[in-house]
Design a protein around this motif. Structure first.
Motif, short mmCIF file in Angstrom:
data_model
loop_
_atom_site.label_atom_id
_atom_site.label_comp_id
_atom_site.label_asym_id
_atom_site.label_seq_id
_atom_site.Cartn_x
_atom_site.Cartn_y
_atom_site.Cartn_z
N PHE A 199 0.79 -1.19 -0.09
CA PHE A 199 -0.10 -0.02 -0.16
C PHE A 199 0.92 1.27 0.15
N ILE A 200 0.51 2.15 -0.83
CA ILE A 200 1.22 3.23 -0.90
C ILE A 200 0.50 4.69 -0.67
N ALA A 201 1.07 5.53 0.30
CA ALA A 201 0.41 6.60 0.91
C ALA A 201 0.72 7.70 -0.31
N THR A 202 -0.42 8.35 -0.44
CA THR A 202 -0.58 9.25 -1.59
C THR A 202 -0.83 10.81 -0.79
N ASP A 203 -0.12 11.99 -1.28
CA ASP A 203 -0.37 13.08 -0.36
C ASP A 203 -1.68 13.87 -0.85
N VAL A 204 -1.95 13.40 -2.29
CA VAL A 204 -3.12 13.82 -3.01
C VAL A 204 -3.83 12.75 -3.46
N SER A 205 -5.05 12.39 -3.29
CA SER A 205 -5.81 11.34 -3.45
C SER A 205 -6.11 11.36 -5.15
N PRO A 206 -5.88 10.15 -5.73
CA PRO A 206 -6.02 9.84 -7.09
C PRO A 206 -7.70 10.12 -7.41
N ILE A 207 -7.85 10.81 -8.63
CA ILE A 207 -9.19 11.12 -8.96
C ILE A 207 -9.76 10.30 -10.30
N ILE A 208 -10.90 10.48 -10.63
CA ILE A 208 -11.33 9.64 -11.62
C ILE A 208 -12.10 10.63 -12.43
N GLU A 209 -11.62 10.56 -13.47
CA GLU A 209 -11.90 11.64 -14.51
C GLU A 209 -12.28 10.76 -16.10
N GLY A 210 -13.82 10.94 -16.49
CA GLY A 210 -14.21 10.25 -17.47
C GLY A 210 -13.91 8.58 -17.44
N ARG A 211 -14.14 8.11 -16.31
CA ARG A 211 -13.88 6.70 -16.05
C ARG A 211 -12.56 6.39 -16.37
N ARG A 212 -11.45 7.24 -16.06
CA ARG A 212 -10.18 6.91 -16.11
C ARG A 212 -9.50 7.55 -14.94
N VAL A 213 -8.78 6.61 -14.11
CA VAL A 213 -7.89 7.04 -12.88
C VAL A 213 -6.88 7.85 -12.92
N LEU A 214 -6.59 8.74 -12.34
CA LEU A 214 -5.15 9.75 -12.49
C LEU A 214 -4.67 9.62 -11.00
N ARG A 247 4.08 10.95 -8.40
CA ARG A 247 5.13 10.34 -7.39
C ARG A 247 4.94 8.95 -7.08
N THR A 248 3.52 8.31 -7.38
CA THR A 248 3.25 7.05 -7.05
C THR A 248 4.02 6.03 -8.03
N LEU A 249 4.32 6.70 -9.15
CA LEU A 249 5.17 5.66 -10.15
C LEU A 249 6.57 5.29 -9.84
N ALA A 250 6.91 6.00 -8.94
CA ALA A 250 8.23 5.87 -8.38
C ALA A 250 8.49 4.23 -7.89
N SER A 251 7.35 3.76 -7.30
CA SER A 251 7.31 2.51 -6.73
C SER A 251 7.53 1.40 -7.85
N LEU A 252 7.13 2.05 -9.20
CA LEU A 252 7.21 1.11 -10.31
C LEU A 252 8.83 0.96 -10.74
N GLY A 253 9.67 1.94 -10.38
CA GLY A 253 10.97 2.16 -11.25
C GLY A 253 10.91 3.13 -11.88
N VAL A 254 9.99 3.93 -12.24
CA VAL A 254 9.62 4.79 -13.09
C VAL A 254 10.29 6.32 -12.60
#
Length: 183
Positions: A38-53, A57-64
């Motif tokens: 589980f990853i803590a985010t300082d801003v909650s993800p949002i759903i826009e047009g049935r797509r999750v944004l 910074r969350t991507l750093a957990s994937l080696g990005v």
């Protein structure tokens, strides 16, 4: 005939209450799980047009790795030799310098950059899925394997944490498979 009318009336009322409940409780993402953690985010993800944004910074957990250019309002996201460039409020992106379309553009919210996770994850060989039941976004890279040993751990808290880190999968049988022949 009266039974049919009563059933239809009950069905319509039930369906309406579900629709009203869904409208009152819009879909939201409460938690992000990357590769079983589980990853803590300082801003909650949002759903826009049935797509999750998600916050970039969350991507750093994937080696990005990523860079944000506030002047051009663009993000360059890199993993290995692949690179994606996204611009805020634009549906055109560039993967390895080739133009591609994005369903939902990058957005800036509360001073944070939010990127469309499915687009990013699929272009870097990862998988993103949203579990509506618990409002959890699961992101897994192509090499991720569930640690079976942690699920069987003697430490009950560790085993529980490993279990809730897995997406719930449903399996339904059709009604026709449950009926007996001639029934």
């Amino acid at each position: 005939m009266k039974k049919v009318i009563v059933f239809v009336f009950f069905f319509v009322l039930t369906f309406q209450s579900w629709a009203i409940a869904d409208a009152a409780n819009p879909i939201s993402v409460n938690t992000v799980n990357v590769n079983g953690k589980f990853i803590a985010t300082d801003v909650s993800p949002i759903i826009e047009g049935r797509r999750v944004l998600v916050p970039i910074r969350t991507l750093a957990s994937l080696g990005v790795t990523y860079q944000w250019d506030s002047k051009s309002q663009s993000a360059v996201i890199t993993k290995g030799t692949d690179q994606i460039k996204l611009m805020a409020n634009k549906k055109e992106a560039f993967k390895n310098n080739k133009a591609v379309q994005v369903d939902v553009p990058v957005q800036v919210s509360q001073g944070r950059i939010l990127v469309p996770i499915r687009f990013i994850s699929e272009n870097f060989g990862c998988k993103a899925s949203y579990e509506k039941l618990r409002s959890i976004l699961f992101i897994q890279d192509g090499n991720y394997k569930v640690d079976q040993e942690s699920l069987k751990a003697e430490d009950l808290q560790a085993a529980r944490q490993a279990a809730i880190s897995l997406p719930i999968q449903f399996s339904y049988k059709s009604l026709s498979s449950l009926e007996k022949p001639g029934g």
